[in-house]
Motif scaffolding. Sequence first.
Motif, short mmCIF file in Angstrom:
data_model
loop_
_atom_site.label_atom_id
_atom_site.label_comp_id
_atom_site.label_asym_id
_atom_site.label_seq_id
_atom_site.Cartn_x
_atom_site.Cartn_y
_atom_site.Cartn_z
N PHE A 1 -32.34 14.28 -11.98
CA PHE A 1 -32.71 13.66 -13.25
C PHE A 1 -34.04 14.22 -13.75
N CYS A 2 -34.99 14.39 -12.84
CA CYS A 2 -36.31 14.90 -13.20
C CYS A 2 -36.27 16.36 -13.65
N GLN A 3 -35.29 17.11 -13.18
CA GLN A 3 -35.14 18.48 -13.65
C GLN A 3 -34.67 18.52 -15.10
N THR A 4 -33.94 17.50 -15.50
CA THR A 4 -33.43 17.41 -16.88
C THR A 4 -34.45 16.75 -17.81
N TYR A 5 -35.06 15.65 -17.34
CA TYR A 5 -36.02 14.90 -18.14
C TYR A 5 -37.42 15.12 -17.56
N VAL A 6 -37.91 16.35 -17.70
CA VAL A 6 -39.16 16.75 -17.05
C VAL A 6 -40.32 15.87 -17.49
N SER A 7 -40.42 15.61 -18.78
CA SER A 7 -41.57 14.85 -19.30
C SER A 7 -41.59 13.42 -18.77
N GLU A 8 -40.42 12.86 -18.45
CA GLU A 8 -40.37 11.48 -17.98
C GLU A 8 -40.75 11.36 -16.51
N CYS A 9 -40.83 12.48 -15.83
CA CYS A 9 -41.18 12.46 -14.41
C CYS A 9 -42.55 13.07 -14.15
N ALA A 10 -43.29 13.35 -15.23
CA ALA A 10 -44.62 13.92 -15.08
C ALA A 10 -45.64 12.84 -14.75
N ALA A 11 -46.60 13.19 -13.91
CA ALA A 11 -47.64 12.24 -13.51
C ALA A 11 -48.73 12.20 -14.59
N THR A 12 -48.45 11.49 -15.66
CA THR A 12 -49.36 11.46 -16.81
C THR A 12 -50.16 10.16 -16.88
N TYR A 13 -50.07 9.32 -15.86
CA TYR A 13 -50.78 8.05 -15.88
C TYR A 13 -51.28 7.72 -14.48
N LYS A 14 -52.20 6.76 -14.42
CA LYS A 14 -52.71 6.27 -13.14
C LYS A 14 -52.13 4.89 -12.87
N ASP A 15 -52.22 4.48 -11.64
CA ASP A 15 -51.76 3.14 -11.27
C ASP A 15 -52.67 2.12 -11.95
N ALA A 16 -52.08 1.33 -12.84
CA ALA A 16 -52.86 0.34 -13.59
C ALA A 16 -53.02 -0.97 -12.82
N GLY A 17 -52.39 -1.07 -11.65
CA GLY A 17 -52.42 -2.33 -10.91
C GLY A 17 -51.37 -3.29 -11.43
N PRO A 18 -50.97 -4.26 -10.63
CA PRO A 18 -49.93 -5.21 -11.07
C PRO A 18 -50.30 -5.89 -12.37
N MET A 19 -49.33 -6.00 -13.25
CA MET A 19 -49.58 -6.59 -14.56
C MET A 19 -49.79 -8.09 -14.44
N THR A 20 -50.43 -8.66 -15.45
CA THR A 20 -50.54 -10.11 -15.57
C THR A 20 -49.26 -10.63 -16.20
N LEU A 21 -48.54 -11.45 -15.47
CA LEU A 21 -47.24 -11.93 -15.93
C LEU A 21 -47.42 -13.17 -16.80
N THR A 22 -47.26 -12.99 -18.10
CA THR A 22 -47.34 -14.10 -19.06
C THR A 22 -45.94 -14.63 -19.33
N GLU A 23 -45.89 -15.75 -20.01
CA GLU A 23 -44.57 -16.31 -20.37
C GLU A 23 -43.82 -15.37 -21.29
N ASP A 24 -44.51 -14.74 -22.23
CA ASP A 24 -43.85 -13.80 -23.13
C ASP A 24 -43.28 -12.61 -22.38
N LYS A 25 -44.04 -12.09 -21.42
CA LYS A 25 -43.54 -10.96 -20.63
C LYS A 25 -42.36 -11.38 -19.77
N TRP A 26 -42.42 -12.59 -19.24
CA TRP A 26 -41.31 -13.09 -18.44
C TRP A 26 -40.03 -13.18 -19.27
N ARG A 27 -40.16 -13.71 -20.49
CA ARG A 27 -39.01 -13.81 -21.37
C ARG A 27 -38.47 -12.42 -21.72
N THR A 28 -39.37 -11.45 -21.88
CA THR A 28 -38.94 -10.09 -22.17
C THR A 28 -38.16 -9.51 -21.00
N LEU A 29 -38.62 -9.76 -19.77
CA LEU A 29 -37.89 -9.29 -18.59
C LEU A 29 -36.48 -9.88 -18.56
N LEU A 30 -36.37 -11.19 -18.81
CA LEU A 30 -35.07 -11.84 -18.82
C LEU A 30 -34.17 -11.24 -19.90
#
Length: 203
Positions: free
Chosen positions: A47-76
């Motif tokens: 998959f990474c050979q096809t979608y090279v840009s999606e597998c590039a290390a372009t970000y750092k670990d931001a740490g676990p997100m703060t789970l709000t009610e809105d984010k929870w509803r989005t996950l569901l």
Amino acid sequence: MNCLKGLGLAAVTAVMAIFSAGQAFAMPPGAMRVIGQANPPLGHYEFCQTYVSECAATYKDAGPMTLTEDKWRTLLDVNYTVNSSITPMTDQEIYGVEERWAYPRTVGDCEDFVLLKRKMLMKKGFHPSDLLITVVLQPNGEGHAVLTVRSDRGDFVLDNMRNKVMLWSDTEYTYLKRQASDNPARWVKLQDGRATAVGSVGQ
């Protein structure tokens, strides 16, 4: 991976009691423990050979997100939307090959569900370091893929076999490996804390 065993989609239920007014949140067990490096699944490597840009290390670990009610509803919502709009089929049935990871349009297997959920959640503002493709074993010993969502309230799992979003520790799976939080092309081996260390698949 045979991702279709035990498939059954239920109607979406109300938001979990963790966000109920006046209730304190009971902290879940610790997050999955990373115990070393792992080889990526062959399907993800290709998959990474096809979608090279999606597998590039372009970000750092931001740490676990703060789970709000809105984010929870989005996950569901994202979990239900993908589960109800994509018909589960094996790669053999779709492409005539044993394994191919791709974004699904109308049909797909478990990895395809995960790829689409991850993409949709990133478009909704979730940081990619908190959206980790994860390889597990089902109780019957067959491989499966889910999306792990890291948060300050624990690691949650989005699964094409259920609409309920659950803590990793409440599922029936054995956790083997997942994407690294700082590099989408790199994978790490897991020890989920409920058992002794397990090896990874796809080595």
